[in-house]
Design an enzyme around this catalytic site. Structure first.
Site, PDB file in Angstrom:
ATOM      1  N   CYS A 184       1.075  -1.279  -0.070  1.00 32.26           N
ATOM      2  CA  CYS A 184       0.222  -0.501  -0.093  1.00 32.26           C
ATOM      3  C   CYS A 184       0.589   1.073  -0.143  1.00 32.26           C
ATOM      4  CB  CYS A 184      -1.006  -0.531   0.759  1.00 32.26           C
ATOM      5  SG  CYS A 184      -0.215   0.494   2.827  1.00 32.26           S
ATOM      6  N   CYS A 213      -1.859 -17.439   2.382  1.00 31.53           N
ATOM      7  CA  CYS A 213      -1.315 -16.924   1.320  1.00 31.53           C
ATOM      8  C   CYS A 213       0.171 -16.518   2.285  1.00 31.53           C
ATOM      9  CB  CYS A 213      -1.349 -15.739   1.037  1.00 31.53           C
ATOM     10  SG  CYS A 213      -2.303 -13.910   1.076  1.00 31.53           S
ATOM     11  N   CYS A 260       0.585 -10.684   4.612  1.00 33.39           N
ATOM     12  CA  CYS A 260       1.365 -10.360   5.502  1.00 33.39           C
ATOM     13  C   CYS A 260       2.183 -10.518   6.772  1.00 33.39           C
ATOM     14  CB  CYS A 260      -0.294 -10.777   5.940  1.00 33.39           C
ATOM     15  SG  CYS A 260      -0.676 -11.608   6.441  1.00 33.39           S
ATOM     16  N   CYS A 271      -6.461 -12.872   4.978  1.00 34.57           N
ATOM     17  CA  CYS A 271      -6.523 -14.659   4.991  1.00 34.57           C
ATOM     18  C   CYS A 271      -7.482 -15.088   5.898  1.00 34.57           C
ATOM     19  CB  CYS A 271      -5.357 -15.104   4.171  1.00 34.57           C
ATOM     20  SG  CYS A 271      -5.034 -14.713   2.541  1.00 34.57           S
ATOM     21  N   SER A 302       4.602  12.542  14.909  1.00 39.06           N
ATOM     22  CA  SER A 302       4.595  13.054  16.428  1.00 39.06           C
ATOM     23  C   SER A 302       3.366  13.999  16.425  1.00 39.06           C
ATOM     24  CB  SER A 302       5.681  14.185  15.628  1.00 39.06           C
ATOM     25  OG  SER A 302       5.619  14.627  14.820  1.00 39.06           O
ATOM     26  N   ASN A 343       1.137  15.717  13.285  1.00 36.45           N
ATOM     27  CA  ASN A 343       0.038  15.578  13.465  1.00 36.45           C
ATOM     28  C   ASN A 343      -0.873  16.763  13.238  1.00 36.45           C
ATOM     29  OD1 ASN A 343      -3.222  15.417  14.274  1.00 36.45           O
ATOM     30  ND2 ASN A 343      -2.671  12.956  14.012  1.00 36.45           N
ATOM     31  N   GLN A 397      -4.641 -16.945 -11.361  1.00 41.82           N
ATOM     32  CA  GLN A 397      -5.250 -18.884 -10.641  1.00 41.82           C
ATOM     33  C   GLN A 397      -6.565 -19.523 -11.737  1.00 41.82           C
ATOM     34  OE1 GLN A 397      -8.358 -15.659  -8.223  1.00 41.82           O
ATOM     35  NE2 GLN A 397      -9.075 -18.024  -7.562  1.00 41.82           N
ATOM     36  N   ARG A 447     -15.057 -14.239  -4.051  1.00 43.27           N
ATOM     37  CA  ARG A 447     -15.242 -14.788  -3.002  1.00 43.27           C
ATOM     38  C   ARG A 447     -15.910 -15.921  -2.910  1.00 43.27           C
ATOM     39  NH1 ARG A 447     -11.498 -16.171   2.417  1.00 43.27           N
ATOM     40  NH2 ARG A 447     -11.940 -18.856   2.145  1.00 43.27           N
ATOM     41  N   GLU A 457     -15.336 -21.186   0.662  1.00 44.36           N
ATOM     42  CA  GLU A 457     -16.847 -20.494   0.177  1.00 44.36           C
ATOM     43  C   GLU A 457     -18.084 -21.060   1.272  1.00 44.36           C
ATOM     44  OE1 GLU A 457     -16.677 -19.426  -4.273  1.00 44.36           O
ATOM     45  OE2 GLU A 457     -15.522 -21.302  -3.395  1.00 44.36           O
TER      46      GLU A 457
HETATM   47  C1  LIG Z   1      -1.932   4.376   8.411  1.00 42.57           C
HETATM   48  C2  LIG Z   1      -2.388   5.923   8.974  1.00 42.57           C
HETATM   49  C3  LIG Z   1      -3.260   6.190   9.909  1.00 42.57           C
HETATM   50  C4  LIG Z   1      -3.337   7.374  10.726  1.00 42.57           C
HETATM   51  N1  LIG Z   1      -4.885   7.425  11.209  1.00 42.57           N
HETATM   52  C5  LIG Z   1      -4.376   8.620  12.235  1.00 42.57           C
HETATM   53  C6  LIG Z   1      -6.310   8.417  12.887  1.00 42.57           C
HETATM   54  O1  LIG Z   1      -7.015   7.936  13.329  1.00 42.57           O
HETATM   55  N2  LIG Z   1      -6.282  10.247  13.593  1.00 42.57           N
HETATM   56  C7  LIG Z   1      -5.382  10.574  13.093  1.00 42.57           C
HETATM   57  O2  LIG Z   1      -5.434  11.589  14.267  1.00 42.57           O
HETATM   58  N3  LIG Z   1      -4.691  10.918  12.537  1.00 42.57           N
HETATM   59  C8  LIG Z   1      -3.976   9.770  11.966  1.00 42.57           C
HETATM   60  N4  LIG Z   1      -3.069   9.379  11.136  1.00 42.57           N
HETATM   61  C9  LIG Z   1      -1.911  10.712  11.514  1.00 42.57           C
HETATM   62  C10 LIG Z   1      -0.993  10.966  12.503  1.00 42.57           C
HETATM   63  O3  LIG Z   1      -0.824  10.539  13.270  1.00 42.57           O
HETATM   64  C11 LIG Z   1      -0.518  11.755  11.404  1.00 42.57           C
HETATM   65  O4  LIG Z   1       0.276  11.363  10.115  1.00 42.57           O
HETATM   66  C12 LIG Z   1       1.801  11.697  12.030  1.00 42.57           C
HETATM   67  O5  LIG Z   1       0.913  12.268  13.651  1.00 42.57           O
HETATM   68  C13 LIG Z   1       2.472  12.915  11.908  1.00 42.57           C
HETATM   69  O6  LIG Z   1       3.510  12.969  12.402  1.00 42.57           O
HETATM   70  P1  LIG Z   1       5.040  13.457  11.851  1.00 42.57           P
HETATM   71  O7  LIG Z   1       5.751  13.107  12.341  1.00 42.57           O
HETATM   72  O8  LIG Z   1       4.610  12.166  10.991  1.00 42.57           O
HETATM   73  O9  LIG Z   1       4.833  14.554  10.568  1.00 42.57           O
HETATM   74  P2  LIG Z   1       5.389  14.241   9.374  1.00 42.57           P
HETATM   75  O10 LIG Z   1       4.406  13.813   8.152  1.00 42.57           O
HETATM   76  O11 LIG Z   1       6.896  14.348   9.320  1.00 42.57           O
HETATM   77  O12 LIG Z   1       5.475  15.623   9.385  1.00 42.57           O
HETATM   78  C14 LIG Z   1       3.444  16.173   8.987  1.00 42.57           C
HETATM   79  C15 LIG Z   1       3.692  17.959   8.942  1.00 42.57           C
HETATM   80  O13 LIG Z   1       3.808  18.292  10.299  1.00 42.57           O
HETATM   81  C16 LIG Z   1       5.006  19.076   9.955  1.00 42.57           C
HETATM   82  N5  LIG Z   1       5.657  19.189  11.009  1.00 42.57           N
HETATM   83  C17 LIG Z   1       6.181  18.268  11.862  1.00 42.57           C
HETATM   84  N6  LIG Z   1       6.567  18.759  12.577  1.00 42.57           N
HETATM   85  C18 LIG Z   1       6.498  19.849  12.973  1.00 42.57           C
HETATM   86  C19 LIG Z   1       7.174  21.004  14.012  1.00 42.57           C
HETATM   87  N7  LIG Z   1       7.726  20.345  14.980  1.00 42.57           N
HETATM   88  N8  LIG Z   1       7.048  22.642  13.412  1.00 42.57           N
HETATM   89  C20 LIG Z   1       6.650  22.874  12.734  1.00 42.57           C
HETATM   90  N9  LIG Z   1       5.892  22.048  11.072  1.00 42.57           N
HETATM   91  C21 LIG Z   1       6.429  20.209  11.482  1.00 42.57           C
HETATM   92  C22 LIG Z   1       5.493  19.022   8.134  1.00 42.57           C
HETATM   93  O14 LIG Z   1       6.369  19.581   7.136  1.00 42.57           O
HETATM   94  C23 LIG Z   1       4.587  18.399   7.501  1.00 42.57           C
HETATM   95  O15 LIG Z   1       4.147  19.593   6.653  1.00 42.57           O
HETATM   96  C24 LIG Z   1      -2.943   9.065  10.568  1.00 42.57           C
HETATM   97  C25 LIG Z   1      -1.577   8.509   9.778  1.00 42.57           C
HETATM   98  C26 LIG Z   1      -1.352   7.106   8.509  1.00 42.57           C
HETATM   99  C27 LIG Z   1      -0.670   7.258   7.963  1.00 42.57           C
HETATM  100  S1  FES Z   2      -2.698 -14.755   4.894  1.00 44.47           S
HETATM  101 FE1  FES Z   2      -2.417 -13.932   2.904  1.00 44.47          FE
HETATM  102  S2  FES Z   2      -3.242 -11.851   3.745  1.00 44.47           S
HETATM  103 FE2  FES Z   2      -2.214 -12.599   5.824  1.00 44.47          FE
HETATM  104  S1  FES Z   3       3.382  -1.229   2.674  1.00 47.72           S
HETATM  105 FE1  FES Z   3       3.639  -0.168   4.494  1.00 47.72          FE
HETATM  106  S2  FES Z   3       2.425  -0.117   5.701  1.00 47.72           S
HETATM  107 FE2  FES Z   3       0.999  -0.718   3.366  1.00 47.72          FE
END
Ligand SMILES: Cc1cc2nc3c(=O)[nH]c(=O)nc-3n(C[C@H](O)[C@H](O)[C@H](O)COP(=O)(O)OP(=O)(O)OC[C@H]3O[C@@H](n4cnc5c(N)ncnc54)[C@H](O)[C@@H]3O)c2cc1C
Ligand code: FES
Ligand code: FES
Length: 1283
Positions: A45, A112, A115, A149, A319, A323, A729, A874, A1224
């Site tokens: 992904c 499979c 994962c 799976c 962080s 977020n 398949q 399926r 199935e």
């Molecule tokens: C699979 C997935 C699921 C998620 N689910 C949720 C969820 O359920 N709920 C939710 O709220 N969030 C969710 N998130 C969001 C996740 O919390 C944020 O991606 C994460 O907190 C971002 O932090 P980072 O440090 O990786 O930021 P980065 O990706 O490094 O940066 C994000 C942004 O913040 C800026 N930045 C970072 N630090 C600073 C700083 N100190 N000062 C100024 N700018 C800054 C960067 O420039 C950038 O623009 C999800 C993310 C993913 C990938």
């Molecule tokens: S064993 Fe197939 S996705 Fe997990």
């Molecule tokens: S490939 Fe990284 S979480 Fe799916």
């Protein structure tokens, strides 16, 4: 700023690695997989959404000890000075498995296997930081790993052994003197990190115009931002870089890594609260909240909410500040972190890089109003609240974990519990109303000083809230969000009441759902020792390879000189192509060619996949995502980038027809594909009926979500030959289609399939077109070409399970006996047929399910819409039609006020009955299976308790449903082949025509081979002597596809036939060697056979004739009971318990069959509850084309208690070795969940006087459930039970 060498240095699995001139945009995952060749981790992904790329990262501070991370999001350049462990560094087959790996093997936790390394790494990471985890910690650890799976149950069963572990009861399966690095680490030692890395260094290096700068002081950061502004350069600040999993990062000249700036990593706790630096991770924040939960009443609720934010791998590097900034830049992102921090009155300190670091302290509201240009978040302070503060937060998402909020809210109010007065300044925050979290200021003001015991207050507050928080329609789901607005406030106000003042019937509404540690139980017969190893629960042959990442999938093959192909696809759904201009793409360095319908024709290849489908569109675009051409380049990234540069001009763009309703409105149907099918005499049936009931039921799309997307590798050879490696398949179909595409005879095309990383029907008909496109590229360029679809393209361009609408009219007697059915069924099949699929006559085979209904009339129509042609998924047609008929049964039960299980029993088949499609049910145990499960699951007493529960609880309701299924074994015309080779050393190699995709085919055929060949010798034949090889069309020519649940048994039958030939040739040798001590050993027998010139190669072929009983060889029955709990205020649904009983006859391998039950049921759970397709109605784009939007069940959605059993003492005289299939049928049983939900909703509606039939369509998402319950606003009352 100090400079450094142009490289990153780190450790991978204990080995020092130096990457010279690293690409600042490259991820750690990409480097490990493609640069280091560590193919155990997969990158399905690249969004942090699936967990398959999990590795353990060890660094200073919070990473000391090691934490699991999503390597697809971690920038390669950020790991300088750190240690990385991949699955290859944990344990391997040669030196021995690590206990974490063995736990999965021993508990049958792979299918499979795509994962699996990700799960291993998550658990390994937990044990690294915490060698003695609690059961809860183990249960929580898998929130970032998806498995399509297994249904997670066996993985949990394996991993929970670590929760109770002592040093004695976990053993590495390796030899005593194993030297594997990871196995040298005792589990206890895992938690004690040896070294916490050296001090991070400043790094600056550039590649292709992008500079990576790891900064180690604030001054460096300010300097970089300031300088860049002056030069007009774009800077992207990154901490964890996880936001790129959600939003594509903007292009930048500089990427400024702030993760090692000490000032931003500081945390402190004092009487003012918790202070987090601007680079502190969510995990570290959670640890602090937990450690200091007694300091402020807000800390425990914040901690709890954060457990539902993203998942462990993201939280470990993502962080808090990142977020907040992400939410600032993306108004559509419903941030939990922002909403709950605003609730907790957090303050943010920012420093301005453009203004000498000038600092400002801002509230969250102020933060979201200002421009962040040049600002750095320095600190976030989460203050200590007064002890009377009551903080509650809420989140609704499509699934429990690893899912963004559809809406969230936080309430922070102080209450004088004696007087019941809301004191101070209440804080009410909603996320998902419109851009950024919103304070409900008017509602807050209104509540100030009000008494919570005043009955009018709640109603008035709800009115004010709805008036002030105007929902932005762009967020969608407006009616549902409006419902949630009220629901959250109501819950929050209710929770302010002292416990004894809350009416008993409302207490459950405020109790936060605490998911218990899930449990499971499996039951099956011991099997027949005379047939061992057949009937034994033996782990999959590849399980050890899968848990160590050594199992090879198609894209793991390394080929020299290989090229990479990427589709150019349409971005409209209904238009004429005016022109396609690839010139800009072709001018990009590394691009070799562009292939389109025009070039295919010019080059003499064929552009037709089938008579219904073009490979590349010639004239008309029929759906968004339709392939228009293929870019071939020397790297995947170049091919992807170039594909975006191909310009397509369209004319006559029209609004797409997307749904069945659209198709009906536009009269858009495949006119020659409908059915008009009658059985019995419906007119007479309706005359005999006491009542006629009418209704409608709808089902949606379902994406297969195989983690391994569609992929092909084509290697051209001499004399126009082509070796095709496909994740299909149906190798025979691929061979045929590639031969047609290349205009070559089939003997020049060889198709090979080693294993498939999940298929579920998607790779039956849908692999051929990709193989054709790829082979044309390879033939044209005379070089190997690989076509690997990314997930979004796979979802946009490849069809899914198709939606249905069924309008029904039921003639029924007053005792619940159904006499007559008149059905109008419409199937939304998309823009073209998938070869011959769908065949509407399949409906007649399944729709009776287990019911003997005498009179039928079905009119079926196939809607033509602007979607990709739908395909097998399926249990195709079976799953949808079972849901239709079972909905009708439920409707009958509801209308006649007869329990649904009684209606089911009243109509159920008996032995000797004949189904409408002419199948004589000589061996019909439908009633036995149903009644056995009803008893073993205590269905009746649980139904009673549920009724009591529902009358005692106002908004939390429960439901229970028992459903039977019948599934037909379609053997006729299935052709399967096996080739068995016995080598002089006694080892046995098997090829079959059946593809191993996780269904356990390989182990079943090996068991049959061991039993058959072993019959000649004293101690039988050990399974370790047997290897099941790749499927290849060299052996498996002219064979059937692997699908329909029957391939394992037919392939095993072919193997048995081949083995029997070898046995008969060895009979005389065996006799000759038999002495008074008995039969010879296997080695001696084979040696003697070789010496005597016995032919030790044999082929077996099966091509079953029609059964004597009807169109099917046999039918199989099963039953399932599901119990659910529903919060009808929000639609939140939890599956409390599921019991499944399946008749597998004499199972060939009960562990495999139980695995099929568990996995199929959980896929069904997603279909019925959470997996939703949403389209942009203007251009036909699938909006839910990612893990961010499309939600298959996670490990936290599975039943709390899942019991799966095979029918004891069963047999199947018509099956292979008296077995029955398992792939199935259990899927059909998952509809018991939606019926249990329906029952819960109906029970709620009765409370507000609505006794009408309550129908739920699939998927019954949280939104649909809440809207179906439609709690009237007048029901949101707070009763005064104190004076
Ligand atoms: C699979 C997935 C699921 C998620 N689910 C949720 C969820 O359920 N709920 C939710 O709220 N969030 C969710 N998130 C969001 C996740 O919390 C944020 O991606 C994460 O907190 C971002 O932090 P980072 O440090 O990786 O930021 P980065 O990706 O490094 O940066 C994000 C942004 O913040 C800026 N930045 C970072 N630090 C600073 C700083 N100190 N000062 C100024 N700018 C800054 C960067 O420039 C950038 O623009 C999800 C993310 C993913 C990938
Ligand atoms: S064993 Fe197939 S996705 Fe997990
Ligand atoms: S490939 Fe990284 S979480 Fe799916």
């Amino acid at each position: 700023m100090s400079s450094s060498r142009d490289c990153v240095e780190f450790e991978v699995n204990g080995e020092a690695v130096v990457v010279e001139h690293p690409d600042p945009n490259s991820s750690l995952g990409e480097y490990l997989r493609y640069g280091k060749g560590l193919s155990g981790l997969q990158l399905p992904c690249k969004q942090g959404g699936c967990g398959s790329c999990t590795v353990v990262l060890e660094g200073p501070d919070s990473m000391c000890g090691g934490v699991p991370v999503s390597s697809c999001l971690v920038p390669l350049c950020s790991v300088d000075g750190k240690k990385v462990t991949t699955v290859e560094g944990v344990g391997n087959v040669k030196e021995g498995l690590h206990p974490v790996q063995s736990a999965i093997v021993d508990h049958h936790g792979t299918q499979c296997g795509f994962c699996t390394p990700g799960f291993v790494m998550s658990m390994y990471g937990l044990l690294k930081s915490n060698p003695e985890p609690t059961a809860q910690q183990v249960e929580d650890q898998l929130d970032g790993n998806l498995c399509r799976c297994t249904g997670y149950r066996p993985i949990f069963d394996g991993f929970q052994t670590f929760a109770k572990r002592t040093t004695d009861n976990i053993h590495c399966s390796k030899a005593v003197n194993c030297t594997a690095a990871a196995c040298q680490e005792d589990i206890e030692e895992l938690g004690k990190s040896t070294s916490c890395m050296k001090k991070p260094r400043t790094l600056v290096f550039s590649k292709e115009g992008v500079t990576w700068a790891r900064l180690t002081s604030l001054q460096e950061l300010y300097g970089l931002l300031h300088g860049a502004k002056n030069r007009g350069d774009k800077v992207r600040v990154v901490r964890g870089n996880t936001s790129t999993g959600v939003y594509k990062p903007p292009s930048a000249d500089f990427i400024a890594d702030i993760s090692e700036i000490p000032d931003l990593k500081k945390v402190s706790v004092d009487e003012n609260g918790i202070t987090l630096g601007g680079a502190v991770t969510i995990t570290d924040f959670m640890d602090l909240l937990d450690l200091h939960k007694d300091l402020s009443p807000s800390y425990a609720p914040l901690h709890k909410h954060l457990k539902r934010v993203a998942h462990d791998q993201v939280r470990n590097v993502g962080s808090v500040a990142g977020n907040l900034v992400m939410a600032h830049g993306h108004g559509d992102f419903v941030s939990d972190v922002a909403a709950i921090l605003m609730t907790a009155k957090a303050k943010i300190k920012v420093g301005s890089a453009y203004n000498n670091g000038q600092e400002r302290i801002l509230s969250l509201e102020e933060f979201y109003k200002i421009s962040l240009d040049g600002l750095v978040i320095l600190d976030i302070v989460i203050p200590v609240l007064g002890k009377n503060a009551r903080v509650s937060t809420y989140k609704i998402a499509l699934r429990r974990v690893n899912a963004h909020a559809l809406m969230n809210a936080g309430f922070n109010m102080e209450v004088d519990t004696v007087k019941g007065i809301i004191e101070g300044n209440p804080v009410i925050v909603y996320g998902g109303v419109r851009k950024n979290p919103q304070r409900a200021r008017n509602t807050e003001d209104f509540l100030k000083g009000k008494s919570i015991y005043d009955e009018k207050v709640c109603g008035m507050a709800l009115d004010i809230l709805r008036e002030e928080l105007i929902l932005d329609h762009a967020f969608g789901r407006t009616e549902y969000r409006s419902t949630l607005l009220g629901a959250f406030l109501y819950k929050a106000l209710l929770s302010l009441l002292p416990e004894d003042a809350v009416p008993a019937s409302l207490r459950s509404s405020i109790m936060e759902y605490e998911r218990p540690i899930s449990t499971g139980e499996v039951n099956f017969d011991k099997g027949d020792p005379a047939e061992y190893p057949v009937s034994l629960p033996i782990p999959k042959l590849s399980a050890s390879l899968q848990v160590t990442g050594e199992a090879q999938y198609m894209d793991d093959m390394v080929v020299g000189g290989g090229l990479f192909a990427t589709y150019v696809t349409s971005d409209v759904a209904n238009a004429v192509i005016k022109s396609i201009d690839p010139s800009e793409a072709l001018s990009k360095r590394g691009v070799l060619t562009f292939i389109s319908a025009a070039t295919v024709k010019d080059d003499g290849y064929c552009n037709l996949v089938s008579e219904y489908e073009e490979l590349f569109s010639t004239e008309r675009v029929l759906y968004f995502g339709q392939p228009l051409g293929l870019i071939v380049a020397d790297s995947k990234r170049v091919a992807d980038e170039a594909a975006k540069l191909v310009k397509v001009d369209y004319a006559g763009i029209q609004k797409p027809i997307l749904t069945i309703d659209d198709a009906i409105a536009k009269n858009s149907f495949y006119l020659d594909r409908g059915v008009d099918w009658q059985h019995g005499d419906t007119k007479r049936g309706f005359q005999m009926a006491d009542t006629v009931i009418e209704g409608q039921v709808n089902t949606g799309h379902q994406y297969h979500h195989h983690l391994e997307t569609q992929r092909t590798l084509c290697i051209p050879g001499e004399d126009s030959t082509m070796d095709v490696f496909s994740s299909t398949q149906d190798p025979a179909q691929v061979q045929h289609c590639v031969a047609v595409a290349l205009n070559q005879p089939q003997h020049k095309i060889t198709v090979n399939v080693k294993r498939i990383g999940g298929a579920y029907g998607a790779k039956l008909n849908r692999s051929a077109s990709h193989a054709m496109a790829c082979s044309i590229a390879a033939a044209k360029l005379k070089r190997p070409v690989r076509l690997v679809l990314d997930m979004a393209t796979n979802m946009q361009s490849v069809g899914a399970r198709s939606p249905y609408r069924c309008d029904y009219k039921i003639g029924v007697n007053k005792n619940g006996r159904i006499e007559s059915l008149d059905l109008k069924i419409v199937n939304n099949h998309g823009s073209h047929f998938d070869f011959e699929y769908p065949d509407m006559y399949m409906i007649a085979s399944f729709i009776d399910n287990t019911y003997n209904i005498p009179h039928w009339n079905i009119k079926g129509n196939v809607a033509r819409t602007n979607l990709p042609g739908c395909t097998y998924m399926r249990g195709p047609v079976f799953v949808e039609t079972v849901f239709m008929i079972e909905t009708m049964v439920e409707h009958v039960a509801s209308a006649l006020q007869i329990p649904a299980d009684i209606v089911r029993e009243t109509n159920m088949y008996k032995p000797g009955d004949i189904t409408p499609c002419g199948q004589k049910l000589d061996y019909c145990n439908a009633r036995e299976v149903f009644s056995t499960l009803k008893k073993s699951s205590n269905y009746e007493s649980r139904l009673k308790s549920i009724k009591n529960f529902n009358s005692a609880n106002h908004f939390i309701k429960r439901g229970i449903s028992i459903v039977p299924v019948k599934f037909n074994a379609s053997w006729e015309a299935q052709q399967q082949i096996a080739l068995v080779n016995v080598y002089p050393d006694g080892s046995v190699g098997i090829h079959t025509s059946g593809c191993e995709m996780g269904q356990g085919l390989d182990v079943k055929v090996a068991q049959v081979a061991a039993m058959t060949l072993g019959s000649l010798v004293k101690d039988g034949l050990d399974l370790t002597s047997i290897r099941v090889n790749s499927v290849t069309t060299i052996v498996a020519n002219n064979c059937s596809e692997s699908g329909g649940s029957v391939t394992s048994e037919l392939a095993a039958m072919a193997v048995q036939r081949a083995c029997e030939r070898i046995v008969s040739r060895l009979q005389s040798t065996s006799k000759m060697l038999t002495t008074s001590k008995g039969k010879p050993g296997w080695g001696d027998l084979i040696q003697s056979g070789v010496d005597n010139g016995v032919d030790l190669q044999a082929r077996g072929r099966v091509n079953p004739a029609a059964s004597k009983c009807g169109p099917y060889q046999y039918v199989s029955f099963g039953a399932g009971v599901s119990e659910v709990e529903v919060d009808v205020l929000t639609g939140d649904t939890r599956v409390l318990r599921v019991d499944i009983l399946l008749d597998c006859g004499k199972s060939l391998n009960p562990a495999v069959d139980i695995g099929q039950i568990q996995g199929a049921f959980i896929q069904g759970l997603g279909y019925y509850l959470s997996e939703e397709y949403r389209y942009n109605t203007d251009n036909g784009k699938l909006v839910t084309d990612s893990t961010w939007e499309y939600k298959i069940p996670s490990s936290k959605d599975i039943p709390h208690d899942f019991r799966a059993a095979l029918l004891p003492n069963s047999s199947n005289p018509s099956g292979f070795l008296r077995s029955k299939f398992s792939g199935e049928p259990p899927y059909g049983l998952a509809c018991s969940v939606i019926f249990a939900v329906r029952q819960a909703v109906a029970s709620a509606k009765e409370q507000w006087g609505d006794n009408s039939w309550c129908s739920l369509s699939a998927p019954a998402t949280v939104e649909k459930v809440a809207l179906a319950a439609s709690v009237p606003i007048s029901a949101l009352k707070i009763h005064k039970i104190r004076s």
